[in-house]
Structure formats: C-alpha cells, structure tokens
Design a protein around this motif. Structure first.
Motif, PDB file in Angstrom:
ATOM      1  N   GLY A  19      49.784  -0.266 -81.096  1.00 35.43           N
ATOM      2  CA  GLY A  19      49.082  -1.313 -80.356  1.00 35.43           C
ATOM      3  C   GLY A  19      47.677  -1.570 -80.833  1.00 35.43           C
ATOM      4  N   ASP A  55      47.776  -6.474 -78.092  1.00 38.51           N
ATOM      5  CA  ASP A  55      48.027  -7.076 -76.784  1.00 38.51           C
ATOM      6  C   ASP A  55      46.951  -6.590 -75.818  1.00 38.51           C
ATOM      7  OD1 ASP A  55      48.913  -8.169 -74.455  1.00 38.51           O
ATOM      8  OD2 ASP A  55      50.889  -7.218 -74.477  1.00 38.51           O
ATOM      9  N   ASP A  80      46.728  -6.781 -72.754  1.00 35.51           N
ATOM     10  CA  ASP A  80      47.269  -6.244 -71.498  1.00 35.51           C
ATOM     11  C   ASP A  80      47.552  -4.752 -71.587  1.00 35.51           C
ATOM     12  OD1 ASP A  80      47.150  -8.736 -70.358  1.00 35.51           O
ATOM     13  OD2 ASP A  80      49.202  -9.272 -70.915  1.00 35.51           O
ATOM     14  N   ASP A  81      47.585  -4.190 -72.790  1.00 35.27           N
ATOM     15  CA  ASP A  81      47.844  -2.758 -72.966  1.00 35.27           C
ATOM     16  C   ASP A  81      46.562  -1.934 -72.977  1.00 35.27           C
ATOM     17  OD1 ASP A  81      50.517  -3.374 -73.161  1.00 35.27           O
ATOM     18  OD2 ASP A  81      50.513  -3.439 -75.357  1.00 35.27           O
ATOM     19  N   PHE A 102      46.599   1.552 -71.077  1.00 35.31           N
ATOM     20  CA  PHE A 102      47.509   2.508 -71.713  1.00 35.31           C
ATOM     21  C   PHE A 102      46.908   3.047 -73.013  1.00 35.31           C
ATOM     22  CE2 PHE A 102      50.923   3.127 -74.880  1.00 35.31           C
ATOM     23  CZ  PHE A 102      51.529   4.255 -74.327  1.00 35.31           C
TER      24      PHE A 102
END
Length: 781
Positions: free
Chosen positions: A79, A220, A222-223, A226
């Motif tokens: 990511g 991304d 939105d990650d 995490f």
C-alpha cells in the motif's frame, strides 16, 4: 420529424451569423463558468492544492533522537507507493525580530524531493555554499522556513534568524526562502514549525542529538490507519515519537476551506444563473427575430408542435455545440491563460470534485438554457399562421407629455428618442434591466467582500484587532512587571500598553469551556470593537463575542455565571464585540475585575497598541534589542492571513462576471436594434440624419446600462452586506464586520458599465444608421 429537421437545416443555412453568435455566446458562458469553478476550487481548497502539487505524503513518522529508520522495510509495506526521506531532524528554537518559535529542522538536499516536495512560495530553495565560504567556520548557513512559521517570525527571504540548537548554543542562519507544505501548520504553543537546511548545516547545529522523519505516500488514502499500524510495527513502537496523518493537516485548514467555500458557493450559483440568462437571452432573441418565418411555416401546414420541436431541437443543438466548445477550450487551453486564472485551471484538474464540476456545470447550464429555449419555442408555436403587418401593431407607447415638452425645449432629439427607446413600456423595461443588473450585483458583492478583507489590513482596530503585538515575559529570568512597563514606555512607536491574562472557564452546567480574558484596567480599558451595547465602564462588566452569546443563549444585558479554578465568576454583559479569536467564544473584562476574585493575579501578557503608521516588525525588533532575549513577542493573528488567497480569486471572478455581462449586453443591443427597425424607418422618413439615428441607439444602450448599473450596485451593496454579516455571525466573529467599497469604486463600476455599453453599441449603431431601409414586407412583419 423529417420535415422539421429539413426546415432546421435550411434555417441554419439562411441565418448562419445568428447561429454562430448563439454558439459562441454559449461557449463563452460555459468557459466563464468553468473558470469560475476552477477559481473556487483553487481558493477554497488550499491544503488539497498544495498536497496535489507537492505529491504530498499521507503519513509522516517522526522517530526519537538516535533511532534509525529502515527505509527499505517501509517501502516494502503493501500500500506504500513512495517514500519521502528519511530526513535527519533536530528540535530547535528560532528567533527573529523578537518573535520566537519552535522549529524542527530537516536535513534536505539541494534538489527538492519528488514526494513531499516543499513548494517554494518566496525566495529560493537551498543552494550549496561556495568553497570560499565553507573554508571558514563562521560561514552563515541558509534555511527555508515553512510559510506559517515564517509568518509567525516575520521572517522573509534575506533575513538572518537566530537558531538555538538542542545544546543551547546559538547559530545564525540566513532565510533563503519560504515554502508551503501539506503538513500540520505551526501553532504557537502547539505544533512546531518546519525548516529545511543542508545536512552540513544541521551537523553544525545538532551533530548527534537528531531524530528522523519519513513520509509515506499511499496508493489508497483510505488505508491510512492500517498502514500506520504496519509502519509503526516495522520501525518499533519504542522508536516512533509522533505520527501525523493527512486528515489532521486537512482538518486544521478545514476552517479556511469552509469559510471560503461558503462565500464562493454563493458567487457560483449567482454566476451560473447570470450565465444561463445570458445564453438563453441570445436564444430567445433569435426566436423573436424569426416571427415572419414561423408564420410562413404555419401557412404551409406546420403544426404548432412541429414548430416548437423544430426550434427546441435546433437551439439545443446550438447550446450543446457551444457547451462542447467551451468545455474543450478550458480543458485544453485553460492552463495556458496567464496569471492566477491559468494557474487555477492547471491545478484544478487534480483537485477533488473536478470531474463532477466539469460535468455538472455544463449540464446545469444546458438544462437552464433548455428550459428558457422551451419557453421561447412554445411561444413560437403560438404565432398565427397569417402574417400580421407590424405597422398595424403598436410597437411602443405614445410620446409622453414630458417627451414632447423636452423636444419643444430643443433637447437633442437623440437624447429624447434614446430615452423613449430604452424605456418603452414597464414590462419591456424591467426584463432587460434585471438581466443586465444581475452580473453587476455579483460584481458589487465581490467588491464588498474585497473591501471587508482589506479592512482587516488597513483598519484592524475596527474589527477587534487594536493591539498589533503581544509581549510575554520569560519567567523567572524575565523582567518584573514594573521593569517591563518601563521598557515598553521607552519605545516611541507604542501608543498604549494593556496588561492582560487569559484563562479557561467552565460554562454553566460544566458542559464546555470558554475563554475568560482580563485585558486593560479600569483606568485605561482596552478599546474593544463594540458593535452592540457599550464598552466596559464599571466593576463586574464585560463584553463578549457572538460565538459566546450563541453558545450560552444569552443577550447583551444578561448576567453570566462561570467557574474559574473552582471559584464562581459572575459578570454583566454590557456589549457585543467583534471577536476574531476562538470562534468568538471569548468574554472580556478588565484585569481589575479578575483581581477581585484573585488578588495575586499577575499579567500573563501585555497587548501593545501602536501609533498610526508604525511598523510592527520594526517595533518588535526595537523591543528585542531593548530587552534582550527575555521577551517573547508575537504578532496578533489576523483572519485576513487565512483568507489571502481569496483576494486574487475575487479579482479574477470580477473579470469572469464582466465577460458574462458583456454577452448579455450584446444580446440586448442586437435585440433592441432589430425590434426598432420600423421606428428607425419612420424616423428616417421624418428627417433624422444617420448620425442622429446612431446617437439614438447608443443613447438607448447607455441609459439601459446606467439604470441597470444603479440597480445592480444598490442591490449588490445590500446583498453583500447581508452575506458578509451573516457569514461573520455564523463563524462566531459576529455581525458588523462588513466594509462597503468606497464611493469612487462604486462610481467606477457604474461608469465602466455605461462606457462598455456605449462602446458595444457603437458598431451596431453605425451599421444600422447607414443601412437603406425599405418599407417592404421584411421590415413591416
């Protein structure tokens, strides 16, 4: 349907000039709206703009001193698209002109990184020193400061600042530039600022006591949460001192986004309405100019439905073609426009909502044009199939007694007839005036917003910013209150000194906190900007901002009870002030009133009023010289600093609205000349010269523009005042901050509108005056 399409094709061939004007008008309107949307996005999303331009990092990890960063392991995390750094860092304190700020210095190369790249706003980036300079240990290094901390330090490119490293040793650095970064801004007493230096410079300031910072750009966003967990696990939780995420930086700038977004949303809706009216006016004028052709179509068997569909399809095709041309032109050539508009168009493509606006703005304009075209097409379907001679219908109201008297007094016929042509009937007068006044209303509202922003700079005392500087004594090494006041009295540019203290207070019910401020004394109270009620003039009296009144649900004249340090404090609200700080949730009384509750209370700071024309930077420098390093001097925060991008955007917006107004003006002039064709024939028959006929047309256009400008500026002043005060009240600052444009500026708008109308009417007037009019069927129908 086949016959309708064949007629539409034949009509297009017969009226190519009119069709071209409709297409170009629609294209110009759409281009103006898209440029306005680009300007709105450019100003209302400053953080997002910087983030996109700089390829900003979504996550910044800051390690403790002595802890290393495994860049390869971070880059291998799923990511993570790219890394910025790692950079060695050191916590320092920078002083300039008496101001002091905590700054984290980062070691950077002479070439800015591709990811998390600082955008140089002024000056230049870091450059390697010459060999002759590096040979001496006394060479002055350079630093690039982030814009917010540079503003707090009053530091500009070329200035020399004093840097205190972790070991307490002072160093001098030259400011080579300032830069924007998509990271949390500097806050006094909160987050530290950012500065970039060369590795050798950082070694001289903090050779061993350094940490590291690394930025992670994600695939991304939105990650984020995490990947923060994964990254901290990779580095080790004991090594990570701080983590900052892109949401945090965006939320800190969110207040600016919402404020600018609210203001520009009103302009956007108004511009969309004005642009749609301008384009639909051009379509409606073309329909009215083809009444004879419509009557002929009815005579040969076309039904009202076929006529309506023919005009609707034809003009919708023109509108779609114009929309396509305008959208394509902005998409391909918008970034090449010089100045702020071109920069906004280039950046806009990467901002959120770009695709939605590129589809929504043209789509909304097409729907509005279709609605107005449908109305005009429906009227076209109601035209009788038997041509009625226009000579049998009255084209204007009879000459009034005032007009006859004016002609008898030898008033120039062009002026009298121009007035009669501009204002024939009440209904026919109001519509063109209203359509032309709408862009002028928006221009005036923009000028009101500009003047209000300028007031925060030129007359800060009127908006609650009477004190330009605040001084805090560094205790216990700092001077006593008496010594500090004696030092301040020796500075000639200081007009008044107001001791003050601030503390958090619990509201009734203990459901929230407000700021209780004691500022000034009973003998010399602080000059608060009171807009309702009166100033403090007695014991236990106070004034408050709009945000506090809304929070507690009280009004001027009420008594307010609060809890400070476990003790009750009851104050009488005698006035409402303009309060730019803390969302207006501030209640201000005198320091003497607070000492009644706590006799041992000492001033935490001194607010300084400067003499008119005094430079705060020069005063700060003089204070720093007089008191040494024992004072912390800060400039009073000005809301205008956050809204500075709006000034250039407002100027560009005025240009866009002027273009929309010009399109509307050309449509009105062309319609007026065509509708008065029979009148011009009669005037020529009774002896008016071509020059008089041309003067009459120009006079009519000028008078229409004059009335529209008067109406537009008046309504714009009222609407702008209401909009600014409403926004001020909703933000907590409070109503009463509006500043109207100077009268010469408003007169310039009116004169400019009239001169523009005269210039636009000059060519049609000349062509009409020279045309040979014949009393034929084409002129009388």
């Amino acid at each position: 349907m086949r016959a309708t399409l064949r007629w539409a094709q034949a009509d297009f061939r017969a009226h190519r000039g009119e069709a071209l004007f409709v297409v170009l008008a629609s294209a110009g309107v759409i281009a103006s709206l898209l440029l306005a949307g680009a300007l709105f996005g450019y100003a209302a999303n400053p953080w997002q703009r910087v983030f996109n331009q700089s390829q900003g990092a979504h996550i910044w990890l800051h390690t403790r001193a002595g802890a290393a960063t495994d860049a390869d392991a971070l880059a291998a995390v799923d990511g993570v698209a790219a890394l910025s750094g790692p950079y060695r860092t050191a916590a320092t304190t920078i002083e300039s002109r008496g101001a002091r700020a905590g700054v984290t210095l980062r070691a950077a190369d002479v070439e800015p990184p591709q990811t998390g790249r600082p955008l140089v706003a002024a000056g230049s980036w870091l450059a390697r020193p010459d060999a002759a300079d590096t040979g001496t240990g006394s060479a002055t290094g350079s630093v690039v400061l982030e814009t917010s901390v540079a503003r707090a330090l009053w530091a500009e490119p070329g200035d020399t600042v004093r840097v205190t490293g972790p070991d307490g040793a002072p160093h001098l650095l030259r400011v080579s530039g300032t830069a924007d970064a998509a990271e949390p801004r500097y806050r006094p007493g909160g987050a530290a600022g950012i500065g970039w230096v060369l590795p050798a410079t950082l070694d001289g300031i903090a050779r061993t006591d350094t940490g590291q910072s690394v930025g992670l750009r994600l695939e991304d966003p939105d990650d984020t949460d995490f990947i923060v967990q994964r990254a901290v696990t990779v580095l080790g939780a004991d090594r990570v001192a701080e983590v900052t995420k892109w949401q945090q930086a965006r939320s800190e700038a969110g207040g600016d986004d919402r404020l600018l977004g609210t203001v520009f949303a009103v302009f956007g809706l108004g511009a969309l309405l004005a642009a749609a009216l301008a384009a639909s006016g051009a379509v409606g004028a073309r329909v009215r100019g083809q009444l004879r052709d419509i009557a002929v179509l009815k005579a040969i068997g076309f039904t009202p439905g076929q006529v309506t569909r023919g005009f609707l399809v034809q003009h919708l095709a023109f509108a779609l073609l114009g929309v396509a041309l305008g959208t394509t032109a902005i998409a391909l050539l918008g970034a090449r426009i010089p100045g702020r508009i071109g920069e906004a168009a280039a950046v806009w493509q990467d901002l959120p909502g770009h695709t939605a606006l590129m589809i929504g703005i043209p789509g909304g304009a097409v729907l509005l044009i279709a609605a107005s075209t449908g109305l005009s097409a429906w009227r076209a379907g109601r035209v009788p199939p038997v041509p009625v001679a226009r000579a049998a219908l009255p084209s204007a109201a009879p000459m009034t007694a005032l007009g006859k008297r004016a002609l008898g007094m030898r008033v120039p016929p062009a002026l009298v007839l121009g007035w009669r042509a501009a204002f024939p009937r009440r209904g026919r007068t109001l519509v063109p005036v209203a359509r032309l006044a709408l862009p002028l209303v928006l221009i005036t509202v923009a000028l009101v917003a500009w003047s209000t922003l300028d007031q925060f700079r030129s007359r800060p005392a009127q908006v609650g910013l009477a004190a330009a500087l605040t001084v805090r004594s560094e205790q216990p090494a700092g001077p006593s209150d008496a010594e500090l006041e004696e030092t301040l009295a020796r500075i000639p540019d200081i007009a008044a000194v107001h001791p003050g203290a601030e503390m958090a207070a619990l509201v009734p019910g203990q459901t929230g906190t407000i700021t209780l401020r004691g500022l000034g004394t009973a003998r010399q109270p602080y000059p608060s900007a009171v807009v309702e009620g009166r100033a403090v003039d007695g014991p236990d009296e106070a004034v408050a901002g709009q945000g506090l009144l809304d929070l507690l649900g009280v009004r001027v004249g009420d008594w307010v009870r609060m809890t400070v340090g476990g003790r009750p404090q009851i104050l009488h609200l005698v006035g409402r002030t303009i309060e730019p700080e803390s969302g207006g949730r501030v209640i201000t009384t005198t320091l003497d009133a607070l000492r009644e509750r706590d006799p041992q209370l000492r001033p935490a700071f001194h607010a300084l009023e400067l003499r008119e024309g005094a430079d705060p930077r020069a005063v700060s420098g003089a204070l720093a010289t007089a008191a040494g390093a024992t004072l912390e001097i800060r400039e009073t925060p000005n809301p205008a600093d956050r809204l500075e991008p709006a000034r250039g955007v407002i100027g560009a917006l005025i240009a866009v609205l002027a273009l929309i107004g010009l399109i509307e003006l050309l449509t009105l002039i062309g319609t007026g000349v065509r509708d008065r064709g029979r009148d011009l024939l009669a005037l020529k028959a009774i002896g008016l010269t071509p020059r008089q006929i041309g003067a009459m047309i120009v006079t009519a256009a000028g008078l229409t523009a004059l009335v529209a400008a008067l109406v537009g500026t008046t309504v714009g002043v009222l609407s702008g005042s209401w909009l600014v005060d409403t926004q001020g009240a909703s933000s907590g600052i409070g109503a009463g901050i509006v500043q109207l444009p100077p009268l010469p500026v408003l007169l310039t708008v009116i004169v400019g509108a009239v001169l523009g109308a005269v210039a636009a009417a000059a060519l049609p007037a000349t062509r009409t005056a020279r045309r040979r009019l014949a009393d034929s069927l084409s002129e009388t129908l």
